[in-house]
Design a protein around this motif. Structure first.
Motif, mmCIF file in Angstrom:
data_model
loop_
_atom_site.group_PDB
_atom_site.id
_atom_site.type_symbol
_atom_site.label_atom_id
_atom_site.label_comp_id
_atom_site.label_asym_id
_atom_site.label_seq_id
_atom_site.Cartn_x
_atom_site.Cartn_y
_atom_site.Cartn_z
ATOM 1 N N LEU A 86 4.616 1.441 -8.146
ATOM 2 C CA LEU A 86 4.786 1.238 -9.584
ATOM 3 C C LEU A 86 3.536 1.590 -10.378
ATOM 4 C CD1 LEU A 86 6.742 -2.144 -9.548
ATOM 5 C CD2 LEU A 86 7.668 0.148 -9.929
ATOM 6 N N ASP A 87 2.374 1.216 -9.861
ATOM 7 C CA ASP A 87 1.159 1.445 -10.656
ATOM 8 C C ASP A 87 0.312 2.615 -10.152
ATOM 9 O OD1 ASP A 87 -0.321 0.498 -8.457
ATOM 10 O OD2 ASP A 87 -0.544 -1.506 -9.283
ATOM 11 N N GLY A 88 0.708 3.213 -9.032
ATOM 12 C CA GLY A 88 0.031 4.419 -8.566
ATOM 13 C C GLY A 88 -1.266 4.201 -7.822
ATOM 14 N N HIS A 89 -1.662 2.950 -7.555
ATOM 15 C CA HIS A 89 -2.892 2.749 -6.800
ATOM 16 C C HIS A 89 -2.674 3.140 -5.328
ATOM 17 C CE1 HIS A 89 -1.153 -1.171 -5.441
ATOM 18 N NE2 HIS A 89 -1.904 -0.943 -4.381
ATOM 19 N N HIS A 90 -3.754 3.415 -4.627
ATOM 20 C CA HIS A 90 -3.660 3.747 -3.212
ATOM 21 C C HIS A 90 -3.706 2.456 -2.407
ATOM 22 C CE1 HIS A 90 -3.876 8.110 -3.366
ATOM 23 N NE2 HIS A 90 -4.759 7.986 -4.332
ATOM 24 N N PRO A 91 -2.639 2.153 -1.656
ATOM 25 C CA PRO A 91 -2.676 0.927 -0.856
ATOM 26 C C PRO A 91 -3.762 1.009 0.214
ATOM 27 C CG PRO A 91 -0.757 2.252 -0.290
ATOM 28 C CD PRO A 91 -1.383 2.890 -1.492
ATOM 29 N N SER A 92 -4.223 -0.146 0.612
ATOM 30 C CA SER A 92 -5.258 -0.217 1.636
ATOM 31 C C SER A 92 -4.761 0.378 2.958
ATOM 32 C CB SER A 92 -5.660 -1.675 1.850
ATOM 33 O OG SER A 92 -6.346 -1.841 3.070
ATOM 34 N N PRO A 93 -5.589 1.168 3.648
ATOM 35 C CA PRO A 93 -5.200 1.645 4.983
ATOM 36 C C PRO A 93 -4.863 0.498 5.930
ATOM 37 C CG PRO A 93 -7.116 2.853 4.197
ATOM 38 C CD PRO A 93 -6.874 1.728 3.221
ATOM 39 N N ALA A 94 -5.528 -0.641 5.750
ATOM 40 C CA ALA A 94 -5.235 -1.795 6.603
ATOM 41 C C ALA A 94 -3.810 -2.292 6.369
ATOM 42 C CB ALA A 94 -6.239 -2.916 6.325
ATOM 43 N N SER A 95 -3.339 -2.238 5.116
ATOM 44 C CA SER A 95 -1.963 -2.648 4.821
ATOM 45 C C SER A 95 -0.969 -1.732 5.526
ATOM 46 C CB SER A 95 -1.713 -2.620 3.310
ATOM 47 O OG SER A 95 -2.517 -3.550 2.626
ATOM 48 N N VAL A 96 -1.209 -0.433 5.434
ATOM 49 C CA VAL A 96 -0.306 0.537 6.054
ATOM 50 C C VAL A 96 -0.337 0.395 7.570
ATOM 51 C CG1 VAL A 96 0.187 2.997 6.330
ATOM 52 C CG2 VAL A 96 -0.569 2.119 4.113
ATOM 53 N N ASP A 97 -1.519 0.226 8.138
ATOM 54 C CA ASP A 97 -1.638 0.083 9.594
ATOM 55 C C ASP A 97 -0.909 -1.159 10.087
ATOM 56 O OD1 ASP A 97 -3.145 2.383 9.692
ATOM 57 O OD2 ASP A 97 -5.080 1.360 9.869
ATOM 58 N N LEU A 98 -1.027 -2.256 9.348
ATOM 59 C CA LEU A 98 -0.374 -3.493 9.767
ATOM 60 C C LEU A 98 1.134 -3.329 9.756
ATOM 61 C CD1 LEU A 98 -0.374 -6.490 10.512
ATOM 62 C CD2 LEU A 98 -0.495 -7.023 8.061
ATOM 63 N N VAL A 99 1.675 -2.768 8.691
ATOM 64 C CA VAL A 99 3.124 -2.582 8.596
ATOM 65 C C VAL A 99 3.624 -1.660 9.699
ATOM 66 C CG1 VAL A 99 4.960 -1.574 7.168
ATOM 67 C CG2 VAL A 99 3.274 -3.119 6.144
ATOM 68 N N ASN A 100 2.905 -0.580 9.955
ATOM 69 C CA ASN A 100 3.303 0.340 11.019
ATOM 70 C C ASN A 100 3.263 -0.330 12.384
ATOM 71 O OD1 ASN A 100 3.841 2.540 9.376
ATOM 72 N ND2 ASN A 100 1.758 3.351 9.509
ATOM 73 N N ALA A 101 2.235 -1.132 12.629
ATOM 74 C CA ALA A 101 2.109 -1.798 13.922
ATOM 75 C C ALA A 101 3.236 -2.805 14.133
ATOM 76 C CB ALA A 101 0.752 -2.490 14.016
ATOM 77 N N LEU A 102 3.574 -3.558 13.085
ATOM 78 C CA LEU A 102 4.641 -4.543 13.215
ATOM 79 C C LEU A 102 6.002 -3.868 13.367
ATOM 80 C CD1 LEU A 102 3.535 -7.175 10.549
ATOM 81 C CD2 LEU A 102 3.303 -7.338 13.037
ATOM 82 N N ALA A 103 6.208 -2.770 12.654
ATOM 83 C CA ALA A 103 7.494 -2.068 12.722
ATOM 84 C C ALA A 103 7.739 -1.449 14.085
ATOM 85 C CB ALA A 103 7.560 -0.993 11.646
ATOM 86 N N ALA A 104 6.673 -1.219 14.849
ATOM 87 C CA ALA A 104 6.818 -0.595 16.165
ATOM 88 C C ALA A 104 7.523 -1.509 17.158
ATOM 89 C CB ALA A 104 5.447 -0.194 16.705
ATOM 90 N N GLY A 105 7.515 -2.807 16.894
ATOM 91 C CA GLY A 105 8.215 -3.733 17.772
ATOM 92 C C GLY A 105 9.717 -3.520 17.701
ATOM 93 N N GLU A 106 10.368 -3.565 18.847
ATOM 94 C CA GLU A 106 11.808 -3.334 18.882
ATOM 95 C C GLU A 106 12.571 -4.598 18.487
ATOM 96 O OE1 GLU A 106 13.565 -0.669 19.341
ATOM 97 O OE2 GLU A 106 11.835 0.636 19.664
ATOM 98 N N PRO A 107 13.505 -4.486 17.544
ATOM 99 C CA PRO A 107 14.357 -5.643 17.227
ATOM 100 C C PRO A 107 15.324 -5.890 18.379
ATOM 101 C CG PRO A 107 15.115 -3.713 16.040
ATOM 102 C CD PRO A 107 13.844 -3.309 16.734
ATOM 103 N N PRO A 108 15.822 -7.109 18.530
ATOM 104 C CA PRO A 108 16.750 -7.382 19.634
ATOM 105 C C PRO A 108 18.054 -6.623 19.448
ATOM 106 C CG PRO A 108 16.683 -9.233 18.119
ATOM 107 C CD PRO A 108 15.594 -8.286 17.691
ATOM 108 N N ALA A 109 18.604 -6.153 20.551
ATOM 109 C CA ALA A 109 19.879 -5.435 20.485
ATOM 110 C C ALA A 109 21.015 -6.438 20.337
ATOM 111 C CB ALA A 109 20.073 -4.610 21.748
#
Length: 208
Positions: free
Chosen positions: A90-113
């Motif tokens: 919305l405001d065009g700022h660059h999110p922190s690389p740490a924010s992006v890394d955390l989200v990517n790391a958490l998303a890598a976990g497999e949800p239960p089938a």
């Protein structure tokens, strides 16, 4: 010298501490567990009881025996990252690389089938197949945020409440008129009442 002017303070009511489940997505409902970010953040999910209420509200069921304090800290961390990333759209700022890394790391976990069970009465979801480990729950939030960022139609519907006190992030409906406020019953009515008072005061001030 006079004292420096103080920032305007607003009263924190029970309603301001209410959990919100109307932001339009799982990750934005997590972001909404902090209210009034610009004028004085209000923590809405600060203990195990509120964590359990939030999980029920968004339809996530942690597996029995989960560590509430650890899960709460982890959700607070991904909440900050999600706000950083979503608000950047919305405001065009660059999110922190740490924010992006955390989200990517958490998303890598497999949800239960999901699993089915065949019974004498027919098919049904297998008992316990909706229970989430802590990692799976965090993954669900992170994946939802990535889907939001990746989907152009959802990105276009992302907006911020027009109330200067609220500023909640939410998705406008896919069809129909876009909303100016997060909720007409909350910020919308408050804004309209304030506008009415200003008009009335102006009218009274102009009377001879």
């Amino acid at each position: 010298m006079g004292a420096a002017p103080q920032a305007r303070r607003t009263r924190v009511t029970a309603r301001a501490r209410d959990l919100r489940f109307d932001a339009g997505s799982l990750s934005l409902n997590l972001v909404a567990t902090v209210g009034r970010r610009p004028v004085g953040p209000v923590e809405r999910m600060g203990d195990a009881e509120r964590l359990a209420a939030w999980c029920r509200g968004v339809g996530l069921t942690p597996a029995p025996g989960y560590a509430a304090d650890a899960l709460l800290r982890a959700l607070h961390s991904v909440r900050d990252a999600a706000y950083d990333i979503a608000s950047s759209l919305l405001d065009g700022h660059h999110p922190s690389p740490a924010s992006v890394d955390l989200v990517n790391a958490l998303a890598a976990g497999e949800p239960p089938a999901p699993r089915l069970e065949l019974t004498a009465d027919g098919l049904r979801p297998a008992p316990g197949s909706d229970l989430l480990t802590e990692d799976a729950l965090l993954s669900a939030v992170a994946r939802d945020l990535i889907t939001l960022v990746s989907d152009e139609s959802r990105r276009k519907r992302l907006t911020m409440c027009a109330s200067e006190v609220c500023r909640m992030l939410y998705l406008n409906p896919a069809s129909g008129r876009p909303r100016q406020w997060c909720s007409m019953r909350r910020c919308g009515n408050t804004a309209k009442a304030a506008a009415h008072r200003r008009r009335r005061a102006a009218t009274d001030g102009n009377r001879p």
